[in-house]
Design an enzyme around this catalytic site. Structure first.
Site, PDB file in Angstrom:
ATOM      1  N   GLY A  21      13.350   2.030  -9.030  1.00 62.19           N
ATOM      2  CA  GLY A  21      12.585   0.809  -9.306  1.00 62.19           C
ATOM      3  C   GLY A  21      12.445   0.545 -10.796  1.00 62.19           C
ATOM      4  N   ASP A  22      11.398  -0.185 -11.136  1.00 59.80           N
ATOM      5  CA  ASP A  22      11.201  -0.593 -12.534  1.00 59.80           C
ATOM      6  C   ASP A  22      10.564   0.499 -13.397  1.00 59.80           C
ATOM      7  OD1 ASP A  22       8.871  -0.955 -10.868  1.00 59.80           O
ATOM      8  OD2 ASP A  22       7.895  -1.876 -12.602  1.00 59.80           O
ATOM      9  N   THR A  43       3.012  -2.161 -12.449  1.00 56.00           N
ATOM     10  CA  THR A  43       3.040  -1.683 -11.068  1.00 56.00           C
ATOM     11  C   THR A  43       3.253  -2.862 -10.136  1.00 56.00           C
ATOM     12  OG1 THR A  43       1.791  -0.631  -9.295  1.00 56.00           O
ATOM     13  CG2 THR A  43       0.496  -1.769 -10.972  1.00 56.00           C
ATOM     14  N   GLY A  44       4.071  -2.647  -9.119  1.00 57.10           N
ATOM     15  CA  GLY A  44       4.327  -3.732  -8.182  1.00 57.10           C
ATOM     16  C   GLY A  44       5.723  -3.638  -7.615  1.00 57.10           C
ATOM     17  N   ARG A  67      17.601   4.420  -4.398  1.00 58.01           N
ATOM     18  CA  ARG A  67      17.014   3.253  -5.070  1.00 58.01           C
ATOM     19  C   ARG A  67      16.105   3.700  -6.220  1.00 58.01           C
ATOM     20  NH1 ARG A  67      11.448   1.518  -6.044  1.00 58.01           N
ATOM     21  NH2 ARG A  67      11.413  -0.746  -6.129  1.00 58.01           N
ATOM     22  N   GLY A  86       9.123  -3.438  -7.696  1.00 52.81           N
ATOM     23  CA  GLY A  86       9.966  -3.092  -8.831  1.00 52.81           C
ATOM     24  C   GLY A  86      11.153  -4.004  -9.090  1.00 52.81           C
ATOM     25  N   THR A 115       1.779   3.293  -7.963  1.00 55.35           N
ATOM     26  CA  THR A 115       2.287   3.850  -9.211  1.00 55.35           C
ATOM     27  C   THR A 115       1.130   4.103 -10.180  1.00 55.35           C
ATOM     28  OG1 THR A 115       4.335   2.679  -8.926  1.00 55.35           O
ATOM     29  CG2 THR A 115       3.713   3.121 -11.188  1.00 55.35           C
TER      30      THR A 115
HETATM   31  N1  ASP Z   1       6.916  -0.446  -9.214  1.00 57.01           N
HETATM   32  C1  ASP Z   1       7.149   0.654  -8.307  1.00 57.01           C
HETATM   33  C2  ASP Z   1       8.556   0.577  -7.793  1.00 57.01           C
HETATM   34  O1  ASP Z   1       9.006  -0.501  -7.467  1.00 57.01           O
HETATM   35  C3  ASP Z   1       6.221   0.659  -7.144  1.00 57.01           C
HETATM   36  C4  ASP Z   1       4.760   0.536  -7.477  1.00 57.01           C
HETATM   37  O2  ASP Z   1       4.372   0.067  -8.530  1.00 57.01           O
HETATM   38  O3  ASP Z   1       3.972   0.930  -6.642  1.00 57.01           O
HETATM   39  O4  ASP Z   1       9.181   1.596  -7.664  1.00 57.01           O
END
Ligand code: ASP
Length: 343
Positions: free
Chosen positions: A240-241, A261-262, A238, A264, A210
Site C-alpha cells: 500500500g501507500d 492512513t486510509g 500487494r 492505500g 495503520t
Molecule cells: N494505508 C494502509 C494501506 O493501504 C491501510 C491503512 O491505513 O489502514 O495499506
C-alpha cells in the site's frame, strides 16, 4: 542635485537587495513563534463509530494513544531528536495489539501478516522504507535503518528481512503477529467474498488501523513515519501507500511532516503526503488549508477514504479525515488532545 539623486539611488539599491521573506506556512508573512516541540500521531482511520464501541474499548484506545504520546513527548521535552521521538512512539504502537501494525497486523488472503513501514527526515530529506516483511518485530526500526545504514530508500520481502537481521534488529517468528481478532476479521472477509462469488473484497469492515507519527524537535527538525499491516485479505504481495515516500509519509523542514492512513491505492495515486507539502511550498497555503484540501476535497471527490496527521515548521497541527473516525492525538508544551470520532 546630483548628490540628492545619488542618495535616492543608494536607497533604491538597498531596498532591492533586501532578503526575500517567504513563509511557507501561511502565504502572507506571519510572525508565528515556533513551538518548542510538537508531536502528532494516528492509529488509523475508518468506520469507527461511537455506537459500535464499548466504554472499555474506548478507554483502551485513548489510554494507548496517551501512552504513545507520553513516549514521544518525554524524548522531545528532554531535547531529543524528532527522529527518535517518531521511532519510539511508533514502536510502542507496533507492539500494541490494538493497532494494525506490528503485533495486531491484519491478515493477507493466505493467512499471513505482511508489514510495510516508512521513515523520513525533514532536515536532509533522507528516507527509508520496507515492504512486505513477515519476521521483523518493528518495521519502523527497519525503515529507519534502511535510511541511515544503506544507500537505498526501499527494501522489500526477504532482502529487507536479511538487512534487518544484519543490522541486529529483533527478528520474530511470523506467528508473533497473530491476534484472534484480526484472524476472525479475515474469516469474515473470506466468507463475504465467497458469497460474492470470489469478487475481491479487501476490507468489508472498512476499519483501517495503520499507525503514524510526526514530530518537530527543539532544533526545528521534522521527522515522519508510518507503519502498517496493510489491508485485510490483500494478496499477490500487494503493497500500500505506507512505505511509499510521498504517498504514506513525507517530511520537509521548510514546510511540514505528514503521515497518512486510509485506502492505500488512492493515497499512492494522489501522492497525498507530498501533495500537502507541495501546496504549502508552491502555493504558500497554510498547513490547515493544504491538508483540508487534499483529504476533504481532492481525495474525497476521487472516492478515496482516509485521513492524515501533519505538523508544520512552527508546530501547528492538522488531523483531517473523511471517514467517520480516526484514532489520533497531539501534544505540544502544555497542550494535549486525543480523539477517535468525527466531531
Ligand atoms: N494505508 C494502509 C494501506 O493501504 C491501510 C491503512 O491505513 O489502514 O495499506
Amino acid at each position: 542635485m546630483i548628490r540628492y539623486f545619488t542618495v535616492l539611488m543608494l536607497l533604491a539599491f538597498a531596498w532591492a537587495c533586501q532578503p526575500e521573506v517567504s513563509d511557507a506556512s501561511g502565504g502572507a508573512e506571519e510572525s508565528v513563534e515556533r513551538a518548542e516541540y510538537a508531536l502528532v500521531i494516528h492509529g488509523g482511520a475508518g468506520t469507527i463509530l461511537r455506537e459500535n464501541m464499548t466504554s472499555e474499548k474506548e478507554k483502551e484506545y485513548t489510554d494507548a494513544l496517551n501512552a504513545a504520546l507520553d513516549i514521544g513527548e518525554r524524548i522531545l521535552k528532554a531535547g531529543g531528536s524528532s527522529m527518535d521521538a517518531v521511532e519510539q512512539t511508533i514502536m510502542y504502537m507496533e507492539d500494541s495489539p490494538l493497532f494494525n501494525a506490528g503485533k495486531g497486523a491484519v491478515f493477507t488472503h493466505d493467512g499471513k501478516n505482511e508489514l510495510d513501514a516508512s521513515f523520513m527526515d525533514g532536515a536532509s530529506r533522507n528516507a527509508g522504507a520496507v515492504g512486505g516483511v513477515t519476521t521483523v518485530k518493528n518495521p519502523i526500526r527497519a525503515a529507519r535503518a534502511v535510511m541511515e545504514k544503506s544507500e537505498h530508500v526501499m527494501l522489500v520481502g526477504k532482502g529487507a528481512e536479511a538487512f534487518a537481521q544484519e543490522q541486529g534488529l529483533d527478528i520474530v517468528p511470523p506467528d508473533y503477529f497473530f491476534t484472534q481478532n484480526r484472524w476472525d476479521a479475515l474469516q469474515r472477509t473470506l466468507e463475504a467474498e465467497n458469497k460474492q462469488n470470489g469478487a475481491l473484497l479487501s476490507n468489508p469492515d472498512h476499519k483501517f488501523g495503520t499507525v503514524g507519527c510526526v514530530a518537530l524537535d527543539n532544533k526545528g527538525n521534522i521527522a515522519a513515519g508510518t507503519s502498517t499491516g496493510g489491508m485485510t485479505n490483500k494478496r499477490y504481495n500487494r503493497i500500500g501507500d505506507a512505505p511509499i515516500i510521498g504517498a504514506g509519509a513525507y517530511a520537509n523542514n521548510a514546510t511540514c511532516g505528514v503521515s497518512c492512513t486510509g485506502h492505500g491505492e488512492y493515497f499512492i495515486r494522489y501522492a497525498v503526503a507530498y501533495d500537502v507539502n507541495a501546496l504549502m511550498d508552491y502555493k504558500g497555503l497554510s498547513l490547515q488549508d493544504a491538508a483540508h484540501h487534499v483529504i476533504q476535497e481532492k481525495l474525497k471527490a476521487a472516492g478515496g477514504s482516509g485521513g492524515l496527521i501533519a505538523l508544520d515548521r512552527n508546530g501547528k497541527v492538522a488531523m483531517p479525515f473523511n471517514t467517520p473516525g480516526m484514532y489520533r492525538g497531539y501534544a505540544r508544551p502544555g497542550e494535549r488532545e486525543v480523539g477517535i470520532y468525527g466531531e
